[in-house]
Structures are given as C-alpha cells and as structure tokens.
Motif scaffolding. Structure first.
Motif, PDB file in Angstrom:
ATOM      1  N   LEU A   1      65.359  -8.976  65.439  1.00 41.75           N
ATOM      2  CA  LEU A   1      66.426  -9.204  64.483  1.00 41.75           C
ATOM      3  C   LEU A   1      66.056 -10.218  63.423  1.00 41.75           C
ATOM      4  O   LEU A   1      65.332 -11.162  63.664  1.00 41.75           O
ATOM      5  N   ALA A   2      66.629 -10.055  62.247  1.00 45.29           N
ATOM      6  CA  ALA A   2      66.442 -11.007  61.163  1.00 45.29           C
ATOM      7  C   ALA A   2      67.314 -12.216  61.380  1.00 45.29           C
ATOM      8  O   ALA A   2      68.180 -12.253  62.235  1.00 45.29           O
ATOM      9  N   ALA A   3      67.090 -13.250  60.577  1.00 38.89           N
ATOM     10  CA  ALA A   3      67.784 -14.516  60.778  1.00 38.89           C
ATOM     11  C   ALA A   3      69.284 -14.348  60.822  1.00 38.89           C
ATOM     12  O   ALA A   3      69.966 -14.908  61.666  1.00 38.89           O
ATOM     13  N   GLY A   4      69.827 -13.574  59.901  1.00 35.36           N
ATOM     14  CA  GLY A   4      71.268 -13.437  59.840  1.00 35.36           C
ATOM     15  C   GLY A   4      71.849 -12.852  61.092  1.00 35.36           C
ATOM     16  O   GLY A   4      72.850 -13.310  61.600  1.00 35.36           O
ATOM     17  N   CYS A   5      71.205 -11.836  61.651  1.00 31.61           N
ATOM     18  CA  CYS A   5      71.828 -11.129  62.748  1.00 31.61           C
ATOM     19  C   CYS A   5      71.532 -11.755  64.093  1.00 31.61           C
ATOM     20  O   CYS A   5      72.001 -11.276  65.107  1.00 31.61           O
ATOM     21  N   THR A   6      70.776 -12.835  64.163  1.00 39.23           N
ATOM     22  CA  THR A   6      70.605 -13.531  65.415  1.00 39.23           C
ATOM     23  C   THR A   6      71.274 -14.886  65.382  1.00 39.23           C
ATOM     24  O   THR A   6      71.141 -15.684  66.285  1.00 39.23           O
TER      25      THR A   6
ATOM     26  N   GLY B   1      70.378 -10.793  71.735  1.00 39.85           N
ATOM     27  CA  GLY B   1      70.742 -11.291  70.416  1.00 39.85           C
ATOM     28  C   GLY B   1      71.735 -10.408  69.688  1.00 39.85           C
ATOM     29  O   GLY B   1      72.230 -10.781  68.627  1.00 39.85           O
ATOM     30  N   VAL B   2      72.047  -9.237  70.230  1.00 41.20           N
ATOM     31  CA  VAL B   2      73.033  -8.339  69.628  1.00 41.20           C
ATOM     32  C   VAL B   2      74.244  -8.284  70.548  1.00 41.20           C
ATOM     33  O   VAL B   2      74.215  -7.658  71.613  1.00 41.20           O
ATOM     34  N   ALA B   3      75.297  -8.999  70.159  1.00 45.25           N
ATOM     35  CA  ALA B   3      76.550  -9.020  70.933  1.00 45.25           C
ATOM     36  C   ALA B   3      76.313  -9.320  72.403  1.00 45.25           C
ATOM     37  O   ALA B   3      76.929  -8.712  73.291  1.00 45.25           O
ATOM     38  N   GLY B   4      75.410 -10.266  72.671  1.00 47.26           N
ATOM     39  CA  GLY B   4      75.172 -10.690  74.040  1.00 47.26           C
ATOM     40  C   GLY B   4      74.453  -9.675  74.904  1.00 47.26           C
ATOM     41  O   GLY B   4      74.348  -9.858  76.119  1.00 47.26           O
ATOM     42  N   GLY B   5      73.977  -8.591  74.286  1.00 52.58           N
ATOM     43  CA  GLY B   5      73.285  -7.564  75.060  1.00 52.58           C
ATOM     44  C   GLY B   5      74.218  -6.536  75.675  1.00 52.58           C
ATOM     45  O   GLY B   5      73.848  -5.856  76.636  1.00 52.58           O
ATOM     46  N   SER B   6      75.424  -6.394  75.137  1.00 53.80           N
ATOM     47  CA  SER B   6      76.391  -5.449  75.706  1.00 53.80           C
ATOM     48  C   SER B   6      75.885  -4.013  75.626  1.00 53.80           C
ATOM     49  O   SER B   6      76.185  -3.190  76.498  1.00 53.80           O
ATOM     50  N   GLY B   7      75.127  -3.684  74.586  1.00 57.58           N
ATOM     51  CA  GLY B   7      74.552  -2.335  74.501  1.00 57.58           C
ATOM     52  C   GLY B   7      73.545  -2.083  75.600  1.00 57.58           C
ATOM     53  O   GLY B   7      73.450  -0.962  76.135  1.00 57.58           O
ATOM     54  N   ASN B   8      72.780  -3.103  75.958  1.00 54.95           N
ATOM     55  CA  ASN B   8      71.820  -2.978  77.046  1.00 54.95           C
ATOM     56  C   ASN B   8      72.534  -2.655  78.355  1.00 54.95           C
ATOM     57  O   ASN B   8      72.085  -1.831  79.153  1.00 54.95           O
TER      58      ASN B   8
ATOM     59  N   GLY C   1      84.040 -26.299  60.708  1.00 54.06           N
ATOM     60  CA  GLY C   1      83.254 -26.828  59.605  1.00 54.06           C
ATOM     61  C   GLY C   1      81.922 -27.408  60.019  1.00 54.06           C
ATOM     62  O   GLY C   1      81.200 -27.954  59.180  1.00 54.06           O
ATOM     63  N   ALA C   2      81.553 -27.299  61.306  1.00 54.61           N
ATOM     64  CA  ALA C   2      80.255 -27.802  61.751  1.00 54.61           C
ATOM     65  C   ALA C   2      79.120 -26.884  61.318  1.00 54.61           C
ATOM     66  O   ALA C   2      77.971 -27.291  61.284  1.00 54.61           O
ATOM     67  N   LEU C   3      79.456 -25.633  60.993  1.00 48.06           N
ATOM     68  CA  LEU C   3      78.506 -24.692  60.419  1.00 48.06           C
ATOM     69  C   LEU C   3      79.043 -24.212  59.078  1.00 48.06           C
ATOM     70  O   LEU C   3      80.255 -24.095  58.886  1.00 48.06           O
ATOM     71  N   ASP C   4      78.125 -23.918  58.171  1.00 46.63           N
ATOM     72  CA  ASP C   4      78.496 -23.330  56.879  1.00 46.63           C
ATOM     73  C   ASP C   4      78.259 -21.828  56.858  1.00 46.63           C
ATOM     74  O   ASP C   4      78.733 -21.138  55.948  1.00 46.63           O
ATOM     75  N   TYR C   5      77.540 -21.345  57.845  1.00 40.20           N
ATOM     76  CA  TYR C   5      77.225 -19.918  57.873  1.00 40.20           C
ATOM     77  C   TYR C   5      76.937 -19.499  59.307  1.00 40.20           C
ATOM     78  O   TYR C   5      76.346 -20.239  60.095  1.00 40.20           O
ATOM     79  N   ALA C   6      77.386 -18.293  59.661  1.00 47.06           N
ATOM     80  CA  ALA C   6      77.035 -17.679  60.937  1.00 47.06           C
ATOM     81  C   ALA C   6      77.117 -16.177  60.761  1.00 47.06           C
ATOM     82  O   ALA C   6      77.731 -15.681  59.811  1.00 47.06           O
ATOM     83  N   ALA C   7      76.496 -15.448  61.670  1.00 46.61           N
ATOM     84  CA  ALA C   7      76.547 -13.990  61.623  1.00 46.61           C
ATOM     85  C   ALA C   7      76.933 -13.466  62.991  1.00 46.61           C
ATOM     86  O   ALA C   7      76.585 -14.049  64.012  1.00 46.61           O
ATOM     87  N   PHE C   8      77.658 -12.348  63.000  1.00 51.80           N
ATOM     88  CA  PHE C   8      78.238 -11.856  64.237  1.00 51.80           C
ATOM     89  C   PHE C   8      78.010 -10.366  64.393  1.00 51.80           C
ATOM     90  O   PHE C   8      78.179  -9.581  63.456  1.00 51.80           O
ATOM     91  N   THR C   9      77.626  -9.976  65.618  1.00 53.36           N
ATOM     92  CA  THR C   9      77.544  -8.574  65.978  1.00 53.36           C
ATOM     93  C   THR C   9      78.669  -8.191  66.925  1.00 53.36           C
ATOM     94  O   THR C   9      78.873  -7.011  67.195  1.00 53.36           O
ATOM     95  N   GLY C  10      79.389  -9.174  67.442  1.00 56.04           N
ATOM     96  CA  GLY C  10      80.456  -8.939  68.396  1.00 56.04           C
ATOM     97  C   GLY C  10      81.837  -9.183  67.815  1.00 56.04           C
ATOM     98  O   GLY C  10      82.019  -9.348  66.605  1.00 56.04           O
ATOM     99  N   PRO C  11      82.867  -9.262  68.668  1.00 58.23           N
ATOM    100  CA  PRO C  11      84.265  -9.319  68.224  1.00 58.23           C
ATOM    101  C   PRO C  11      84.691 -10.644  67.607  1.00 58.23           C
ATOM    102  O   PRO C  11      85.772 -10.712  67.018  1.00 58.23           O
ATOM    103  N   ASP C  12      83.881 -11.706  67.722  1.00 55.01           N
ATOM    104  CA  ASP C  12      84.294 -13.000  67.189  1.00 55.01           C
ATOM    105  C   ASP C  12      84.512 -13.003  65.686  1.00 55.01           C
ATOM    106  O   ASP C  12      85.213 -13.863  65.160  1.00 55.01           O
TER     107      ASP C  12
ATOM    108  N   MET D   1      65.875  -1.191  71.586  1.00 51.10           N
ATOM    109  CA  MET D   1      65.240  -1.856  70.458  1.00 51.10           C
ATOM    110  C   MET D   1      66.202  -1.980  69.288  1.00 51.10           C
ATOM    111  O   MET D   1      66.858  -1.013  68.904  1.00 51.10           O
ATOM    112  N   ALA D   2      66.283  -3.170  68.728  1.00 55.29           N
ATOM    113  CA  ALA D   2      67.055  -3.401  67.507  1.00 55.29           C
ATOM    114  C   ALA D   2      66.077  -3.477  66.350  1.00 55.29           C
ATOM    115  O   ALA D   2      65.256  -4.383  66.285  1.00 55.29           O
TER     116      ALA D   2
END
Length: 519
Positions: free
Chosen positions: A19-24, A370-377, A257-268, A417-418
C-alpha cells in the motif's frame, strides 16, 4: 527489439504491490499540533531510506519527500516537469533538460552528471531496484549519459519501452545526490547528510517511532501539477510522522486535532462526514489472490488454484468493505483503458465444486492487515474453510507481509494482495507475475506463464494504442485462464484532512511532498 523474450522472462523484476502512504495511514500522536507541524502516521516502519530499494508504504512516502524525480504524473496521467524542465523522447530513448540552479539537500549543486549517476545506479541489476523494470523494461540494457554544460541527461535503451518517460515519476527513480551514492549503507539507513534532491530533509530519526522532516529553503523544483483542485494554505515547514497501527486510533487523533491527515479503508471514515473535514474517496486499492507456485506447494496445481477461485465470491469480498468498491475482471479496475472486460475469463464462484478439491487440504494464507485491519483476509479464510480446507491465516503488517511474501522469505500458499497501479498501465501487475522469483527477481509467486510474458513484451514494444490493447488482452487472458491471479475488488480509500490540513491528490493518492497547513 534486441532483447529476447526468454531474457525478458528471466530478468524481470517488479514494483512492490504494498500500500501507498495514504492507504496505510493510521494511528496518531498524543502531542497535539501546537508546534504547527503537519502530523500524520503510518502503520509500519520503513524497510529502507534508499529510494531505489523501497518496497513498502513508508518507503514510498519517505522517498517522495526526500528525493525529487525528473518528471511527475498528473491526475490525467499527463507528464509534468520536476527536476527536468523539458524533454524529448522516443520509445527507445529520452533526453531531459534540467532546470537551472538545482541543488542537493546540503546546498551542493545538483548536476546532470550526478543525475545520470543516480539513474545508472537505479538501472543496475546489482542495485536490486524493484521499480527499475517498470521504467526501463525487464532485462533492459540502459545507457545514461550527461552534458553538464547543456544541463541534459540522455537515457538510451536496447529496445523499445513505451513507459520510459512516465514511469520515471515512480519513487524508485528519485534522484540520489553524491553523498548518498558514495555511502549506500548510510543511504539505506537514512543517516547520510546531503543525499536528498527533494523538498524535505529528514532531521530526526527514531526508528520504529517517529520521524521529522523540514522543508528546504532552497528547493524550487516542485512538481508542476495542473489538477483543478489545488490545495489551500502554505507548504508545511515541518512534517512529523508517527508509526501506529490502528485506524480507530487514527480517527480519534484526527478528531482531536492531534493529526492533520489520515486515511481509512474501514468504517471509521463515517465519523468525518461534515464538521470541517475534507474527505476524498479514491478507488486506490485493487485486491487479488495470488498463489505460491514453487515446487511442493499446492499452488503448482491448476485444479487447486481454480478451486480456491471457486470458493471465493468477489462480490462478497467487496461487501466486507461496505460494498463501496468495484468487482474486477482483471488486474486493474475499469478506470484503465486496458482492463479486461470478458467475464467469461473469470472463474465463477462454485463452492460445491471447490469442496471436491479443497476438502481436507491444508492452506497457509497470508495477507496485510493494513487494509481495514485485514478483514478481507479473514473473509477469504472463512470462504476456504467453508469449502473444507484447513486454513492457517497470517494477518500481518505491511512490512512483515512485504518481507514474507514479496521478499520470498515466508511460508505461504495463497496471499491476499493489495495492488497499486503506480505506473498508470497494467505493467506493474504483469511484472509481479513474470520473471525469476526473489531474490533475483520479484515474481513472488514463482509463476511461469509464457503467454503472459509474450503479451507483456508486445504491449510495451509499441506506442500504438490499439496494438497495445490487443497485446494486454492476450496477456490477461493467459493469466486468467491459468488462474495465476484471482481478481477480487477494489477497496476505496478515503483521505481525510482536518481543519488545518490539505495536499495535492494525484492519481488516486496524496503527494506527501505537498502537505499544506491552512491558516
């Protein structure tokens, strides 16, 4: 084309499919943002600080921030200037004219000779650069020369490779300055001062915990993106990255506000609908099953591979991630003009048929969490168990997955594989399925498919779009008919910026070298 097809097959390497930086990104820091640093986090530490050798998410992030490229790719896949202000190219060669006044991170001039030396090292098979075949072609003989007075760098190949210029935007082709070239061990460890050619310098390094980057005052060769939505605010003078592994934690930190950016693959991500957050969804991840076809593994048997494909329902896999993705028919989604559209090539889900083959079979399944905690796995594990298989799942972080699967050091039979299409074509997927296995190459499944190799060679030897489409169709048919790869679905990634954060979003992901802080 002077390279033979057997030589291509035996010399192919491939870009890592992690995965790229954003998606991890996940996790956060408890320090808040009081010091005006731009803050984000990733799930795992870097393998290396050498851009040529990067093969995991954090590697790509660091490379983009610290090492500039000759060119970059915009959201419409056009090539835009980076260190080079202009270029002329054919499928077998390209000449780049560098911008005037380029410098390295220690202030030393960045000359055409240094750029050429960096590219020669990147192309050298001894370096082991996994992205080099995407740039030059697998097994290519590469000649790189420089003219310092004219500020030009010329690359010549021994055969045509139509992705030469656009693929030089990949992070692995980031230019390393002379101190890094002289000290490859220090470059790998991130300790060499003056190695960088990019906008940020790494000023604090705490392995396994956090990293601090400072914007260079003398850097002017920023990517000239032409995307319609330009980021707001000023470039982040300081960027702080932390390593934490949970998306829920990331959501908590972003909301405070402790982070300025995050990326999500799950429900959060649902927590950030409105309230001053910017949410940018992108179909970034393409998910597949790939088999270990080394001697002694069940994946050597096509009946086993087909049975696994019959046990798994790509539509059900998609529902694990909220049904927001696209069920795929090839190793790219429908955004690619070369994607397979022939549903007849896809193995149909048939649990009863799968059970006849898989009942009682032991399967070692490996996947990144790294993708939604591995729920697809977990879904794949349960689908195979329902078909009677005895399935052992290793649900591991990206760095471990890359080492065990892509690095050829793990004990596995099937992997989820992602994949990211960094090159903008189908090449990266094809190169992951061809050539020698690690450590000589990056064909991590040790797949031998002559039809796939022939299609790859033909596709990348022409600039005629119709001919290229035909060749890619033949390549994918060869892979899908043998069930060397099982397409599942895309997993949308949602990039979320807090009230202070922004950046360029290019080709479905953010560019970490463009982080902004809004006033």
């Amino acid at each position: 084309m002077s390279r033979s097809r057997p030589a291509l097959a035996s010399a192919a390497l491939a870009v890592s499919a992690v995965l790229a930086a954003g998606c991890t990104t996940s996790g956060g820091t408890s320090e808040g943002a009081a010091d005006d640093a731009f803050r984000f986090a990733v799930t795992s530490d870097a393998h290396t600080f050498d851009p040529a050798k990067g093969n995991a998410a954090t590697d790509y992030t660091f490379a983009r921030m610290r090492f500039a490229n000759l060119v970059y790719r915009d959201s419409d896949n056009s090539v835009v200037p980076g260190l080079a202000e202009k270029w002329e190219a054919t499928p077998e060669s390209a000449t780049f004219t560098l911008r005037d006044g380029l410098t390295c991170s220690d202030g030393a001039p960045l000359t055409a000779s240094t750029v050429a030396a960096s590219l020669r090292r990147f192309a050298d098979p001894k370096t082991g650069a996994s992205q080099a075949p995407l740039v030059f072609g697998p097994g290519a003989k590469v000649d790189v020369t420089a003219d310092d007075a004219a500020r030009t760098v010329t690359i010549k190949l021994d055969g045509p490779w139509s992705d030469l210029v656009p693929a030089l935007s990949l992070t692995g082709a980031g230019i390393v300055c002379e101190p890094g070239l002289k000290d490859p061990k220090g470059l790998d460890q991130g300790t060499v001062k003056g190695a960088g050619s990019g906008p940020y310098e790494l000023t604090d390094l705490q392995r396994g915990r956090s990293y601090t980057f400072e914007l260079r005052d003398d850097f002017e060769a920023f990517a000239e993106y032409k995307v319609a939505e330009k980021p707001e605010g000023e470039r982040a003078e300081t960027v702080k990255l932390t390593i934490v592994s949970n998306e829920s934690t990331a959501a908590n930190q972003l909301s405070t506000g402790a982070l300025d950016y995050a990326a999500f693959t799950g429900p959060d991500v649902a927590r950030f609908a409105g309230g001053g957050y910017e949410v940018h969804p992108a179909p970034l991840l393409r998910m597949f099953l790939v088999f270990n076809q080394r001697e002694g593994r069940p994946g050597t048997d096509e009946k086993f591979r087909r049975a696994v494909a019959q046990a798994v329902d790509p539509a059900a896999f998609n529902k694990v991630f909220g049904g927001r993705g696209e069920v795929m028919k090839s190793w790219s989604d429908s955004t690619s003009p070369f994607a397979n559209t022939d549903a007849a090539l896809i193995t149909k889900t048939d649990p009863a048929a799968a059970k006849k083959v898989l009942d009682g079979v032991k399967i070692k399944l490996n996947g990144t969490n790294g993708v939604a905690g591995g729920s697809g796995n977990t879904y794949v594990q349960e689908a195979l168990r329902a078909a009677g298989a005895d399935v052992e799942l290793r649900n591991v972080d990206n760095a471990t997955w890359a080492t065990e699967v892509l690095g050829g050091k793990g004990d596995w039979d099937v992997t989820v594989m992602a994949h990211l299409n960094f090159s903008g074509t189908l090449t990266s997927g094809a190169l992951l399925l061809t050539g020698p296995p690690p450590p000589e190459g990056r064909n991590f499944g040790a797949i031998e498919n002559e039809g796939l190799v022939d299609g790859l060679v033909a596709a990348m030897s022409t600039t005629d779009e119709n001919a290229k489409k035909k060749s890619w169709a033949e390549a994918q048919k060869a892979a899908l008919e043998r069930v060397d790869v099982v397409p599942l679905s895309t997993v949308p990634v949602s990039f979320v910026y807090g009230e202070r954060g922004d950046a360029y979003l290019v080709n479905g992901t953010n560019d970490p070298a463009t982080f902004r802080i809004k006033g």
